[in-house]
Design a protein around this motif. Structure first.
Motif, PDB file in Angstrom:
ATOM      1  N   TYR A  49     -39.410 101.114 -68.730  1.00 20.86           N
ATOM      2  CA  TYR A  49     -39.955 102.156 -67.862  1.00 20.86           C
ATOM      3  C   TYR A  49     -38.858 103.203 -67.665  1.00 20.86           C
ATOM      4  N   PHE A  50     -39.157 104.460 -68.031  1.00 19.16           N
ATOM      5  CA  PHE A  50     -38.111 105.485 -67.935  1.00 19.16           C
ATOM      6  C   PHE A  50     -38.655 106.777 -67.355  1.00 19.16           C
ATOM      7  N   ASN A  51     -38.020 107.201 -66.266  1.00 17.22           N
ATOM      8  CA  ASN A  51     -38.236 108.513 -65.653  1.00 17.22           C
ATOM      9  C   ASN A  51     -36.852 109.139 -65.533  1.00 17.22           C
ATOM     10  N   PRO A  52     -36.576 110.235 -66.272  1.00 17.31           N
ATOM     11  CA  PRO A  52     -35.231 110.803 -66.232  1.00 17.31           C
ATOM     12  C   PRO A  52     -34.902 111.565 -64.959  1.00 17.31           C
ATOM     13  N   GLY A  53     -35.919 111.831 -64.115  1.00 10.76           N
ATOM     14  CA  GLY A  53     -35.731 112.664 -62.941  1.00 10.76           C
ATOM     15  C   GLY A  53     -36.155 114.087 -63.214  1.00 10.76           C
ATOM     16  N   SER A  54     -36.229 114.896 -62.169  1.00 10.35           N
ATOM     17  CA  SER A  54     -36.781 116.244 -62.266  1.00 10.35           C
ATOM     18  C   SER A  54     -35.795 117.239 -62.865  1.00 10.35           C
ATOM     19  N   VAL A  55     -36.281 117.997 -63.859  1.00  6.75           N
ATOM     20  CA  VAL A  55     -35.481 119.095 -64.408  1.00  6.75           C
ATOM     21  C   VAL A  55     -35.163 120.115 -63.318  1.00  6.75           C
ATOM     22  N   GLY A  56     -36.200 120.536 -62.582  1.00  2.00           N
ATOM     23  CA  GLY A  56     -36.065 121.687 -61.705  1.00  2.00           C
ATOM     24  C   GLY A  56     -35.701 121.409 -60.276  1.00  2.00           C
ATOM     25  N   LEU A  57     -35.870 120.172 -59.818  1.00  2.12           N
ATOM     26  CA  LEU A  57     -35.624 119.843 -58.415  1.00  2.12           C
ATOM     27  C   LEU A  57     -34.748 118.598 -58.339  1.00  2.12           C
ATOM     28  N   ASN A  58     -33.482 118.782 -58.672  1.00  6.90           N
ATOM     29  CA  ASN A  58     -32.568 117.651 -58.767  1.00  6.90           C
ATOM     30  C   ASN A  58     -31.513 117.664 -57.667  1.00  6.90           C
ATOM     31  N   ASN A  59     -31.871 118.223 -56.501  1.00  2.00           N
ATOM     32  CA  ASN A  59     -30.978 118.182 -55.333  1.00  2.00           C
ATOM     33  C   ASN A  59     -29.593 118.770 -55.611  1.00  2.00           C
ATOM     34  N   GLY A  60     -29.586 119.976 -56.133  1.00  2.00           N
ATOM     35  CA  GLY A  60     -28.315 120.640 -56.376  1.00  2.00           C
ATOM     36  C   GLY A  60     -28.327 121.390 -57.692  1.00  2.00           C
ATOM     37  N   PRO A  61     -27.190 121.973 -58.061  1.00  4.21           N
ATOM     38  CA  PRO A  61     -27.114 122.812 -59.260  1.00  4.21           C
ATOM     39  C   PRO A  61     -26.941 121.995 -60.541  1.00  4.21           C
ATOM     40  N   ASN A  62     -27.772 120.989 -60.730  1.00  2.00           N
ATOM     41  CA  ASN A  62     -27.767 120.179 -61.941  1.00  2.00           C
ATOM     42  C   ASN A  62     -29.202 119.970 -62.396  1.00  2.00           C
ATOM     43  N   ALA A  63     -29.407 120.022 -63.695  1.00  5.48           N
ATOM     44  CA  ALA A  63     -30.707 119.710 -64.283  1.00  5.48           C
ATOM     45  C   ALA A  63     -30.548 118.441 -65.116  1.00  5.48           C
ATOM     46  N   VAL A  64     -31.599 117.634 -65.158  1.00  2.00           N
ATOM     47  CA  VAL A  64     -31.508 116.353 -65.857  1.00  2.00           C
ATOM     48  C   VAL A  64     -32.653 116.203 -66.852  1.00  2.00           C
ATOM     49  N   TYR A  65     -32.385 115.423 -67.872  1.00  4.33           N
ATOM     50  CA  TYR A  65     -33.426 115.079 -68.845  1.00  4.33           C
ATOM     51  C   TYR A  65     -33.015 113.799 -69.551  1.00  4.33           C
ATOM     52  N   PHE A  92     -36.923 132.574 -53.469  1.00  3.47           N
ATOM     53  CA  PHE A  92     -37.906 132.167 -52.461  1.00  3.47           C
ATOM     54  C   PHE A  92     -38.030 133.214 -51.362  1.00  3.47           C
ATOM     55  N   ASP A  93     -36.908 133.787 -50.943  1.00  2.68           N
ATOM     56  CA  ASP A  93     -36.945 134.843 -49.927  1.00  2.68           C
ATOM     57  C   ASP A  93     -37.347 136.185 -50.538  1.00  2.68           C
ATOM     58  N   GLU A  94     -36.796 136.506 -51.681  1.00  5.57           N
ATOM     59  CA  GLU A  94     -37.080 137.795 -52.301  1.00  5.57           C
ATOM     60  C   GLU A  94     -38.566 137.955 -52.632  1.00  5.57           C
ATOM     61  N   LYS A  95     -39.205 136.855 -53.026  1.00  3.08           N
ATOM     62  CA  LYS A  95     -40.617 136.899 -53.407  1.00  3.08           C
ATOM     63  C   LYS A  95     -41.540 136.463 -52.268  1.00  3.08           C
ATOM     64  N   GLN A  96     -40.936 136.083 -51.123  1.00  6.14           N
ATOM     65  CA  GLN A  96     -41.704 135.629 -49.951  1.00  6.14           C
ATOM     66  C   GLN A  96     -42.662 134.502 -50.341  1.00  6.14           C
ATOM     67  N   ASN A 156     -45.052 121.510 -64.560  1.00  7.07           N
ATOM     68  CA  ASN A 156     -44.243 122.646 -64.979  1.00  7.07           C
ATOM     69  C   ASN A 156     -44.303 123.781 -63.971  1.00  7.07           C
ATOM     70  N   ILE A 157     -45.396 123.870 -63.212  1.00 12.21           N
ATOM     71  CA  ILE A 157     -45.563 124.955 -62.243  1.00 12.21           C
ATOM     72  C   ILE A 157     -45.784 124.378 -60.849  1.00 12.21           C
ATOM     73  N   GLY A 158     -45.593 125.246 -59.847  1.00  7.89           N
ATOM     74  CA  GLY A 158     -45.692 124.801 -58.466  1.00  7.89           C
ATOM     75  C   GLY A 158     -44.332 124.403 -57.925  1.00  7.89           C
ATOM     76  N   VAL A 159     -44.129 124.619 -56.637  1.00  7.63           N
ATOM     77  CA  VAL A 159     -42.896 124.395 -55.883  1.00  7.63           C
ATOM     78  C   VAL A 159     -41.911 125.533 -56.170  1.00  7.63           C
ATOM     79  N   GLY A 160     -41.478 125.697 -57.412  1.00  8.70           N
ATOM     80  CA  GLY A 160     -40.680 126.857 -57.782  1.00  8.70           C
ATOM     81  C   GLY A 160     -41.564 128.064 -58.044  1.00  8.70           C
ATOM     82  N   HIS A 161     -40.922 129.219 -58.257  1.00 10.31           N
ATOM     83  CA  HIS A 161     -41.651 130.489 -58.264  1.00 10.31           C
ATOM     84  C   HIS A 161     -41.623 131.219 -59.593  1.00 10.31           C
ATOM     85  N   GLU A 162     -40.978 130.634 -60.621  1.00  6.90           N
ATOM     86  CA  GLU A 162     -40.835 131.329 -61.899  1.00  6.90           C
ATOM     87  C   GLU A 162     -41.888 130.861 -62.900  1.00  6.90           C
ATOM     88  N   THR A 163     -43.127 130.922 -62.465  1.00  7.52           N
ATOM     89  CA  THR A 163     -44.242 130.307 -63.175  1.00  7.52           C
ATOM     90  C   THR A 163     -44.376 130.786 -64.613  1.00  7.52           C
TER      91      THR A 163
END
Length: 243
Positions: free
Chosen positions: A183-199, A227-231, A38-45
């Motif tokens: 076996y099911f992995n829906p893919g990442s909610v937060g890092l889905n290579n573009g402006p789409n979220a998956v579940y 990422f830039d605003e929060k450095q 849930n945390i790490g990589v993105g900045h909205e912890t």
């Protein structure tokens, strides 16, 4: 029973909110399983943690990023495999993590096992061999990521006894049914290579197991600007590898 599966939010609050809004809009989801990172990589912890811990319909397990950050919080050894990639970034996350969440993150389980309508369901961030389930994160208990093929998933999870294995970690969709396990992995909610979220949505009843993958569009511009605003340390690696 009908439940949602989310995984790898990775500090992306806007993507998480979009997914939770879509789940709530449906009105027929009994539970949400949250598969960690849930945390790490993105900045909205803290905004992410506010949302997930505020819900009473969500069961949450830990992921490797969650545990690595908590190793810094707890002053315990940090995993060597992440030192060259995420150490400074995880330190930044640690410094911005609300202390109110320390105990909650430390107490997350790694595995949930439930029987639903006679089907055994295993919830895990990624394969951890049974003899390593109690190993601390510095011992690198999570198995190396395998290419998404049915044969690889059979081999990877061969020590697990379940009809349905739900997992994340590798941010690409996996859906394989070898007649003994699904076996099911829906893919990442937060890092889905573009402006789409998956579940994912899973329905288990007397007929069997039905699985749906859902993709919802969201505005990711604020997340990217942050990422830039929060450095945020490690931005270049994150953008190259995950975004």
């Amino acid at each position: 029973m009908k439940f949602a599966v989310i995984t790898d939010v990775h500090g992306n609050y806007d993507a998480l909110e979009t997914v939770l809004d879509d789940i709530d809009r449906r009105g027929d989801i009994d539970k949400i399983y949250n598969l960690g990172d849930n945390i790490g990589v993105g900045h909205e912890t803290n905004k992410v943690l506010d949302d997930i811990f505020d819900r009473d319909d969500m069961e949450i397990i830990s992921g490797n990023h969650d545990e690595a950050i908590m190793a810094l919080v707890n002053g315990t050894p940090y995993p060597e495999d992440l030192k060259g990639k995420f150490y400074e970034h995880h330190q930044w996350i640690q410094q911005h993590l609300d202390e109110d969440y320390y105990d909650k993150l430390n107490n997350l389980p790694r595995v949930i096992e439930q029987t639903i309508c006679g089907k055994k369901v295993l919830v895990i961030h990624y394969e951890i061999p049974n003899d390593k389930l109690d190993d601390t994160i510095d011992l690198q208990p999570f198995s190396p990521i395998e290419t998404a093929t049915e044969a690889n998933m059979q081999s990877l999870f061969e020590d697990k006894n379940a009809d349905l294995i739900l997992f994340g970690h590798n941010h690409t969709v996996h859906l394989f049914d070898d007649k003994e396990k699904i076996y099911f992995n829906p893919g990442s909610v937060g890092l889905n290579n573009g402006p789409n979220a998956v579940y994912g949505i899973v329905t288990i009843d007397e007929k069997g197991i039905d699985i749906e993958r859902v993709k919802v569009a969201y505005d990711n511009e604020e997340f990217l600007r942050g990422f830039d605003e929060k450095q945020v340390p490690g931005k270049q690696l994150i953008f190259d590898k995950f975004i």
